[in-house]
Design a protein around this motif. Structure first.
Motif, PDB file in Angstrom:
ATOM      1  N   VAL A  36     -28.277  -5.578  53.629  1.00  0.00           N
ATOM      2  CA  VAL A  36     -27.822  -4.810  52.480  1.00  0.00           C
ATOM      3  C   VAL A  36     -26.883  -5.687  51.665  1.00  0.00           C
ATOM      4  O   VAL A  36     -25.981  -6.322  52.215  1.00  0.00           O
ATOM      5  CB  VAL A  36     -27.119  -3.506  52.913  1.00  0.00           C
ATOM      6  N   VAL A  37     -27.093  -5.713  50.353  1.00  0.00           N
ATOM      7  CA  VAL A  37     -26.279  -6.550  49.473  1.00  0.00           C
ATOM      8  C   VAL A  37     -24.960  -5.836  49.181  1.00  0.00           C
ATOM      9  O   VAL A  37     -24.938  -4.739  48.641  1.00  0.00           O
ATOM     10  CB  VAL A  37     -27.029  -6.850  48.151  1.00  0.00           C
ATOM     11  N   SER A  38     -23.849  -6.492  49.556  1.00  0.00           N
ATOM     12  CA  SER A  38     -22.540  -5.897  49.284  1.00  0.00           C
ATOM     13  C   SER A  38     -22.052  -6.249  47.882  1.00  0.00           C
ATOM     14  O   SER A  38     -21.402  -5.440  47.238  1.00  0.00           O
ATOM     15  CB  SER A  38     -21.503  -6.322  50.325  1.00  0.00           C
ATOM     16  N   ARG A  39     -22.397  -7.477  47.418  1.00  0.00           N
ATOM     17  CA  ARG A  39     -22.022  -7.827  46.049  1.00  0.00           C
ATOM     18  C   ARG A  39     -22.852  -8.989  45.538  1.00  0.00           C
ATOM     19  O   ARG A  39     -23.357  -9.803  46.300  1.00  0.00           O
ATOM     20  CB  ARG A  39     -20.537  -8.124  45.926  1.00  0.00           C
ATOM     21  N   GLN A  49     -23.761  -7.429  53.398  1.00  0.00           N
ATOM     22  CA  GLN A  49     -22.697  -6.698  54.087  1.00  0.00           C
ATOM     23  C   GLN A  49     -22.279  -7.392  55.369  1.00  0.00           C
ATOM     24  O   GLN A  49     -21.129  -7.286  55.781  1.00  0.00           O
ATOM     25  CB  GLN A  49     -23.144  -5.260  54.387  1.00  0.00           C
ATOM     26  N   ARG A  81     -27.760  -8.069  39.570  1.00  0.00           N
ATOM     27  CA  ARG A  81     -27.000  -6.936  40.104  1.00  0.00           C
ATOM     28  C   ARG A  81     -27.816  -5.644  40.022  1.00  0.00           C
ATOM     29  O   ARG A  81     -27.835  -4.846  40.963  1.00  0.00           O
ATOM     30  CB  ARG A  81     -25.691  -6.789  39.329  1.00  0.00           C
ATOM     31  N   SER A  82     -28.506  -5.439  38.895  1.00  0.00           N
ATOM     32  CA  SER A  82     -29.276  -4.204  38.723  1.00  0.00           C
ATOM     33  C   SER A  82     -30.424  -4.094  39.731  1.00  0.00           C
ATOM     34  O   SER A  82     -30.850  -2.999  40.069  1.00  0.00           O
ATOM     35  CB  SER A  82     -29.834  -4.109  37.298  1.00  0.00           C
ATOM     36  N   GLU A  85     -27.844  -5.091  44.088  1.00  0.00           N
ATOM     37  CA  GLU A  85     -26.536  -4.666  44.609  1.00  0.00           C
ATOM     38  C   GLU A  85     -26.608  -3.282  45.259  1.00  0.00           C
ATOM     39  O   GLU A  85     -27.136  -2.336  44.681  1.00  0.00           O
ATOM     40  CB  GLU A  85     -25.476  -4.677  43.512  1.00  0.00           C
ATOM     41  N   GLY A  86     -26.115  -3.215  46.504  1.00  0.00           N
ATOM     42  CA  GLY A  86     -26.118  -1.982  47.272  1.00  0.00           C
ATOM     43  C   GLY A  86     -27.470  -1.644  47.878  1.00  0.00           C
ATOM     44  O   GLY A  86     -27.618  -0.600  48.512  1.00  0.00           O
ATOM     45  N   ARG A  87     -28.432  -2.517  47.716  1.00  0.00           N
ATOM     46  CA  ARG A  87     -29.799  -2.248  48.170  1.00  0.00           C
ATOM     47  C   ARG A  87     -30.133  -3.075  49.401  1.00  0.00           C
ATOM     48  O   ARG A  87     -29.534  -4.122  49.657  1.00  0.00           O
ATOM     49  CB  ARG A  87     -30.803  -2.612  47.058  1.00  0.00           C
ATOM     50  N   ASN A  88     -31.113  -2.610  50.133  1.00  0.00           N
ATOM     51  CA  ASN A  88     -31.641  -3.352  51.268  1.00  0.00           C
ATOM     52  C   ASN A  88     -32.629  -4.383  50.732  1.00  0.00           C
ATOM     53  O   ASN A  88     -33.537  -4.032  49.982  1.00  0.00           O
ATOM     54  CB  ASN A  88     -32.332  -2.403  52.244  1.00  0.00           C
TER      55      ASN A  88
END
Length: 166
Positions: A36-39, A49, A81-82, A85-88
Motif C-alpha cells: 500500500v502506498v503511504s505517500r 506503508q 499521486r492520483s 496514493e493510498g492504494r494497493n
C-alpha cells in the motif's frame, strides 16, 4: 499397485509445490510483490506503508523535491499521486533490484494499469535507462516517449525546455 502409489506421491508433491508457489508469490528476490502506498515523493518515486522507497523503472519525471520546481514536475507528481496514493499496488522487478540510493526499482501497477507506461505515454516522463535495469523493455518505453513527444502530450507540449530530455 506400485504405479498407483507412485502417482499418489507425485500428486501430493505437486500439490505441495503449488501451495508453496501460491503462498510465496507475493515476494520476489528484490522485495515485496505488492504494498500500500503511504505517500508519493514525486512523479517517479513512492513510499510503501512498510517503509520501502520505490523508484519507477525506465522513467524520469521533472523534479519537485530538494528545492527544484522544474516545468511539469508538479503535474507529474499529481498524476502519480492520483493513481497510487493510498492504494494497493503491485511491483514487478527488472534486471536490477535497487538503485544507488537504495530505492527498489520496479514497474508499478494499480488496478491492472502500469503506472510507468502511463507516465511515459502521457508525456509526464522521459525514458531513463541505467544499465542493466529495464533492458528488456527499453525499446517499448522509448516508443512511448517518442509518441508523446510527437503528439505534444504533457510536458512535450507545455515546456519550452523539457528538463529531463537529454
Amino acid at each position: 499397485m506400485r504405479s498407483v502409489s507412485g502417482w499418489r506421491v507425485f500428486l501430493v508433491m505437486l500439490g505441495l509445490v503449488l501451495i508453496c508457489l501460491c503462498a510465496c508469490g507475493s515476494e520476489s528476490a528484490c522485495g515485496p510483490g505488492a504494498g500500500v502506498v503511504s505517500r508519493v515523493v514525486d512523479g517517479d518515486t513512492l513510499v510503501l506503508q512498510s517503509g520501502e522507497r520505490v523508484r519507477y523503472l525506465l522513467v524520469d519525471t521533472p523534479e519537485t523535491t530538494n528545492g527544484k520546481h522544474e516545468c511539469f514536475g508538479s503535474e507529474a507528481r499529481d498524476f502519480n499521486r492520483s493513481l497510487v496514493e493510498g492504494r494497493n499496488v503491485r511491483l514487478e522487478y527488472g534486471e536490477a533490484c535497487t538503485d544507488r540510493y537504495g530505492r527498489l526499482l520496479a514497474y508499478v501497477s494499480v488496478d491492472g494499469r502500469e503506472v510507468n507506461s502511463l507516465l511515459a505515454e502521457g508525456g509526464y516522463a522521459c525514458v531513463l535507462y541505467v544499465s542493466p535495469a529495464g533492458r528488456s523493455r527499453r525499446a517499448e518505453f522509448e516508443a512511448l516517449e517518442s509518441s508523446a513527444r510527437q503528439a505534444g502530450r504533457g510536458m512535450w507540449g507545455t515546456c519550452s525546455a523539457v528538463p529531463c530530455a537529454r
